[in-house]
Scaffold this active site. Structure first.
Site, PDB file in Angstrom:
ATOM      1  CG  MET A 200      13.098   2.819  -6.906  1.00 38.82           C
ATOM      2  SD  MET A 200      12.154   4.129  -7.684  1.00 38.82           S
ATOM      3  CE  MET A 200      11.820   5.180  -6.304  1.00 38.82           C
TER       4      MET A 200
ATOM      5  CG  HIS B 192      16.236  -0.581   0.906  1.00 41.30           C
ATOM      6  ND1 HIS B 192      16.614   0.725   1.114  1.00 41.30           N
ATOM      7  CD2 HIS B 192      15.230  -0.540   0.006  1.00 41.30           C
ATOM      8  CE1 HIS B 192      15.873   1.523   0.367  1.00 41.30           C
ATOM      9  NE2 HIS B 192      15.022   0.787  -0.316  1.00 41.30           N
TER      10      HIS B 192
ATOM     11  CD  GLN C 212       8.555   3.804  -8.928  1.00 44.57           C
ATOM     12  OE1 GLN C 212       8.840   2.756  -9.466  1.00 44.57           O
ATOM     13  NE2 GLN C 212       8.469   3.909  -7.611  1.00 44.57           N
TER      14      GLN C 212
ATOM     15  N   GLY D 173       8.134  -3.787   1.542  1.00 42.28           N
ATOM     16  CA  GLY D 173       8.009  -3.226   2.888  1.00 42.28           C
ATOM     17  C   GLY D 173       6.597  -2.735   3.172  1.00 42.28           C
ATOM     18  CD  GLN D 174       2.107  -2.780   6.415  1.00 42.34           C
ATOM     19  OE1 GLN D 174       2.019  -3.774   5.686  1.00 42.34           O
ATOM     20  NE2 GLN D 174       1.079  -1.986   6.678  1.00 42.34           N
TER      21      GLN D 174
ATOM     22  CG  ASP E 222       6.694   2.014  -0.030  1.00 48.33           C
ATOM     23  OD1 ASP E 222       6.473   3.233  -0.016  1.00 48.33           O
ATOM     24  OD2 ASP E 222       7.834   1.526   0.024  1.00 48.33           O
TER      25      ASP E 222
ATOM     26  CB  VAL F 202      13.156  -0.608   9.501  1.00 49.82           C
ATOM     27  CG1 VAL F 202      14.348  -0.350  10.425  1.00 49.82           C
ATOM     28  CG2 VAL F 202      13.093  -2.086   9.132  1.00 49.82           C
TER      29      VAL F 202
HETATM   30  O1  PAF Z   1       9.467   0.633  -3.475  1.00 51.59           O
HETATM   31  C1  PAF Z   1      10.280   0.969  -4.363  1.00 51.59           C
HETATM   32  O2  PAF Z   1      11.442   1.269  -4.102  1.00 51.59           O
HETATM   33  C2  PAF Z   1       9.825   1.024  -5.810  1.00 51.59           C
HETATM   34  O3  PAF Z   1       8.529   1.492  -5.918  1.00 51.59           O
HETATM   35  C3  PAF Z   1      10.003  -0.322  -6.559  1.00 51.59           C
HETATM   36  C4  PAF Z   1       9.116  -1.402  -5.955  1.00 51.59           C
HETATM   37  C5  PAF Z   1      11.451  -0.761  -6.492  1.00 51.59           C
HETATM   38  C6  PAF Z   1       9.609  -0.155  -8.026  1.00 51.59           C
HETATM   39  O4  PAF Z   1      10.416   0.789  -8.670  1.00 51.59           O
END
Ligand code: PAF
Length: 280
Positions: A30, A37, A61, A147-148, A150, A176
């Site tokens: 996002m 990232h 979301q 990523g772990q 989330d 990280v």
């Molecule tokens: O983890 C995120 O940044 C978001 O939930 C994703 C996977 C890009 C979906 O919008």
């Protein structure tokens, strides 16, 4: 590095790359990119020929009371970070363009999406799985990296990929952290100076809990007591949840064994932070 804004163009570039036999690695984001990232991008580059990063703040979301409008955005900085990280393509669609007014189709991974973060964010994972499924159809990657941090999102996406037969390998990369232990997150920038100083307590509670488990404590309720007490000692911190669950199905476990996830979500004012630790 190419920046593609159009869905059809992205699809035809991916199809052409696939025909040439290229492996496409995909990092959905996002935006407001940070070192977390970059670690996903690095992993994608190791495992693919072409890395695509999507930058899209996905409205479905966020609930109406959440921070969609104020979610941090800085495309210029993201673009530079992507160039420096060696990204090949950034997919950066226009907001109104991803969901038409007539959009009616949503993807729901049942049960998994109603636990942990799904309790206080009931619509969240429906939005995540829907946009990730759309992005998979647009980017058509061979691998996708998450990523772990989330942890719940990663497991839900793995399940969606399995259930809907996406031919994509899902790779999960470790969290990280800042030097003081705070997990990197785009939302850290909302923290006041005071809250930023206090926030590493989340990780120190988790690591001390892991030490207690190594020393022999196996009862979830004792570990939960310890983490709750530690977190409640932080002024202004409000606990959303602290849970000890099975990593695959997020069912609560009474006795800690292998494959156990300790997951935490807290608020500092309206800033929600999550973190977790895996017990293997
Ligand atoms: O983890 C995120 O940044 C978001 O939930 C994703 C996977 C890009 C979906 O919008």
């Amino acid at each position: 590095m190419k920046v593609i804004k159009d869905i059809r163009e992205m699809q035809s570039i991916s199809n052409a790359l696939k025909k040439e036999g290229k492996i496409i690695g995909f990092v959905p984001t996002m935006g407001f990119l940070h070192k977390g990232h970059i670690s996903l991008i690095t992993e994608s580059k190791k495992k693919s020929d072409v890395t695509v990063v999507s930058i899209y703040v996905n409205p479905t979301q966020f609930s109406p009371s959440e921070d969609f409008e104020k979610y941090p955005r800085d495309f210029k900085s993201d673009e530079n970070l992507c160039i420096n990280a060696g990204v090949d393509i950034v997919f950066y669609p226009n907001g109104d363009y991803m969901y038409s007014d007539e959009h009616k189709t949503f993807v729901i991974t049942e049960e998994l999406s109603t636990k942990l973060c799904g309790i206080s964010r009931p619509e969240h994972f429906r939005g995540v799985t829907t946009i990730v499924a759309k992005l998979f159809n647009i980017v058509n990657p061979n691998i996708a990296v998450f990523g772990q941090k989330d942890a719940q999102q990663s497991i839900i996406i793995k399940k969606m990929v399995e259930d809907l037969n996406f031919d994509i390998d899902i790779i999960i990369v470790p969290i990280v952290r800042e030097v003081d232990g705070l997990a990197l997150s785009s939302r850290n920038k909302y923290l006041s100076e005071k809250h930023r100083k206090d926030a590493p307590t989340i990780y120190s509670a988790l690591t001390k809990a892991k030490d207690l488990i190594k020393e022999g404590e196996k009862q979830s309720r004792n570990i939960l007591d310890f983490i709750n007490k530690t977190l409640l000692s932080v002024p202004d911190l409000k606990i959303d949840y602290v849970s000890i669950v099975n990593m695959q199905n997020f069912e609560k476990v009474e006795t800690i064994g292998t494959n156990t996830l300790i997951a935490v979500a807290v608020y500092f004012d309206s800033t929600r932070l999550i973190d977790n630790i895996l017990i293997n």
